[in-house]
Motif scaffolding. Structure first.
Motif, mmCIF file in Angstrom:
data_model
loop_
_atom_site.group_PDB
_atom_site.id
_atom_site.type_symbol
_atom_site.label_atom_id
_atom_site.label_comp_id
_atom_site.label_asym_id
_atom_site.label_seq_id
_atom_site.Cartn_x
_atom_site.Cartn_y
_atom_site.Cartn_z
ATOM 1 N N LEU A 121 -61.919 163.733 21.115
ATOM 2 C CA LEU A 121 -60.996 162.592 21.000
ATOM 3 C C LEU A 121 -59.762 162.792 21.877
ATOM 4 C CD1 LEU A 121 -61.175 161.846 17.157
ATOM 5 C CD2 LEU A 121 -62.165 160.489 19.020
ATOM 6 N N LYS A 122 -59.273 164.028 21.985
ATOM 7 C CA LYS A 122 -58.117 164.294 22.862
ATOM 8 C C LYS A 122 -58.472 163.995 24.320
ATOM 9 C CE LYS A 122 -57.051 168.514 21.393
ATOM 10 N NZ LYS A 122 -56.300 169.798 21.287
ATOM 11 N N GLU A 123 -59.679 164.391 24.731
ATOM 12 C CA GLU A 123 -60.122 164.110 26.109
ATOM 13 C C GLU A 123 -60.309 162.611 26.326
ATOM 14 O OE1 GLU A 123 -63.652 166.389 26.767
ATOM 15 O OE2 GLU A 123 -62.644 168.320 26.436
ATOM 16 N N LEU A 124 -60.888 161.942 25.327
ATOM 17 C CA LEU A 124 -61.159 160.502 25.446
ATOM 18 C C LEU A 124 -59.861 159.709 25.624
ATOM 19 C CD1 LEU A 124 -63.402 158.259 25.212
ATOM 20 C CD2 LEU A 124 -62.750 158.091 22.798
ATOM 21 N N TYR A 125 -58.869 159.976 24.778
ATOM 22 C CA TYR A 125 -57.643 159.185 24.836
ATOM 23 C C TYR A 125 -56.683 159.664 25.924
ATOM 24 C CZ TYR A 125 -59.296 156.643 20.812
ATOM 25 O OH TYR A 125 -60.049 155.845 19.982
ATOM 26 N N SER A 126 -56.899 160.894 26.423
ATOM 27 C CA SER A 126 -56.171 161.309 27.628
ATOM 28 C C SER A 126 -56.727 160.564 28.831
ATOM 29 C CB SER A 126 -56.303 162.825 27.837
ATOM 30 O OG SER A 126 -55.649 163.537 26.812
ATOM 31 N N ALA A 127 -58.049 160.375 28.857
ATOM 32 C CA ALA A 127 -58.680 159.594 29.932
ATOM 33 C C ALA A 127 -58.252 158.131 29.866
ATOM 34 C CB ALA A 127 -60.205 159.707 29.828
ATOM 35 N N LYS A 128 -58.039 157.655 28.651
ATOM 36 C CA LYS A 128 -57.590 156.276 28.457
ATOM 37 C C LYS A 128 -56.132 156.103 28.889
ATOM 38 C CE LYS A 128 -58.178 152.121 26.450
ATOM 39 N NZ LYS A 128 -59.183 151.112 26.850
ATOM 40 N N GLY A 129 -55.376 157.217 28.888
ATOM 41 C CA GLY A 129 -53.968 157.144 29.251
ATOM 42 C C GLY A 129 -53.044 156.984 28.069
ATOM 43 N N TYR A 130 -53.580 157.079 26.832
ATOM 44 C CA TYR A 130 -52.752 156.914 25.644
ATOM 45 C C TYR A 130 -51.981 158.186 25.303
ATOM 46 C CZ TYR A 130 -55.034 152.450 24.554
ATOM 47 O OH TYR A 130 -55.494 151.146 24.573
ATOM 48 N N ILE A 131 -52.553 159.358 25.649
ATOM 49 C CA ILE A 131 -51.889 160.632 25.389
ATOM 50 C C ILE A 131 -52.039 161.535 26.621
ATOM 51 C CG2 ILE A 131 -52.182 160.553 22.875
ATOM 52 C CD1 ILE A 131 -54.614 162.324 23.148
#
Length: 348
Positions: A262-272
């Protein structure tokens, strides 16, 4: 001059005659074989000319009645029409074979006709045929399986549940089918509130430990907070497309920070900014691009059972009819939504 002729008693004469006979027989066999093959091709071409364009129903009746082709050949031809999507012709062939074909194959031909009607979308006709088969042969699991699919597509889930009873008696495990149909009943019911639906769906999920996508796709849509509270983070990859679409304000950062994917997913999304790389190529590219390029994730859905690829999410594979076998495949695509947003901003 006599030196040019051999006496018939000469051994050389016998050898020459022997080879001449072999040559004559070989030549005759070769030319006869060519002639026979040519005649066979003529007969085959003459027959195939009748199918350069699909024969009419009356032509099919005449051709089947003439008996130039065996019943097995007609069944193969009907199957070819079905695979090519010409269900009308396959239905006509099966229907005619039921009238004039071998009665020993009657049930099998009826089953194929029912399948053709199902694939063509004539659900009521297909239902009647499978019910007729079951009337005379109640222990026919193939017919029961198609009857189950028909009731499901007709959204008559209670009748579909009734079909599970004879299937269970035939020693088939119907646990997943039962959970799936009960989930569909809840999702399509107008008698329950959203909160009641969520409660009932979570009960099914906890008891079956399956149908993750079907259940959580709905809960994330109507109540993301409850979805995050009950999500099994070991199954987040099954929901990657759903999680990718969750609004930033609906994220549960406590859950996200405890899960590497989830950290990788939302880092890719630009949220974190919690991940600097990923073992998943698509996520790694987006993390390193850091929103500098107009790219996003695209999704394809593969059936783990039959390996058919779909451009849309599914809960029952339309090819092999397996339940809960969808696997999401990631790809990088252009972010048209970002383009659209930038266009709108340029006019303000």
């Amino acid at each position: 001059m006599n030196t040019f002729f051999l006496e018939f008693r000469d051994p050389l004469f016998g050898i020459i005659i022997f080879f001449v006979l072999i040559f004559v027989i070989t030549a005759f066999s070769y030319w006869f074989s060519r002639y026979k093959k040519k005649e066979d091709y003529k007969h085959l071409d003459k027959f195939l000319k009748q199918f350069h364009s699909a024969p009419s129903q009356n032509e099919l009746k005449v051709l089947i009645a003439k008996g130039d082709l065996s019943e097995k050949s007609w069944l193969l031809l009907a199957n070819a029409y079905t695979k090519n999507g010409n269900y009308e012709k396959s239905i006509e062939i099966y229907s005619e074979l039921l009238k004039v074909g071998d009665k020993a194959n009657y049930r099998d031909t009826m089953y194929l006709l029912g399948k053709a009607y199902f694939k063509a979308g004539f659900l009521e006709r297909s239902r009647q045929i499978f019910l007729e088969i079951l009337k005379n042969n109640p222990r026919t699991p193939q017919a029961l399986n198609y009857l189950l699919l028909i009731y499901e597509q007709m959204k008559n889930y209670n009748l579909a549940l009734e079909v599970l009873e004879p299937l269970s008696e035939l020693q088939k495990d119907v646990t997943l089918e039962s959970a799936y149909l009960n989930t569909l009943i809840i999702l399509n019911s107008t008698d329950f509130s959203i909160e009641e639906k969520i409660y009932k769906l979570l009960d099914i999920y906890k008891s079956s430990a399956q149908l993750t996508y079907l259940i959580f796709e709905y809960i994330f849509r109507v109540n993301p907070k409850v979805a995050w509270e009950n999500l099994d983070t070991s199954k987040v990859e099954l929901l990657v497309d759903v999680l990718w679409s969750v609004n930033k304000k609906d994220l549960n950062f406590d859950t996200i920070m405890q899960n590497g994917y989830l950290k990788e997913l939302y880092s890719a999304k630009g949220y974190i900014k919690e991940a600097t790389k990923s073992s998943i190529f698509e996520l790694d590219v987006l993390i390193n691009l850091d929103s500098k390029a107009n790219a996003t994730l695209g999704f394809e859905y593969i059936c783990n059972s039959c390996k058919v690829v779909y451009p849309f999410a599914f809960n029952r594979c339309s090819s092999c009819h397996a339940i809960d076998t969808s696997r999401v495949e990631l790809s990088l695509v252009k972010d048209y939504h970002k383009d659209f947003s930038e266009e709108n901003n340029s006019f303000q």
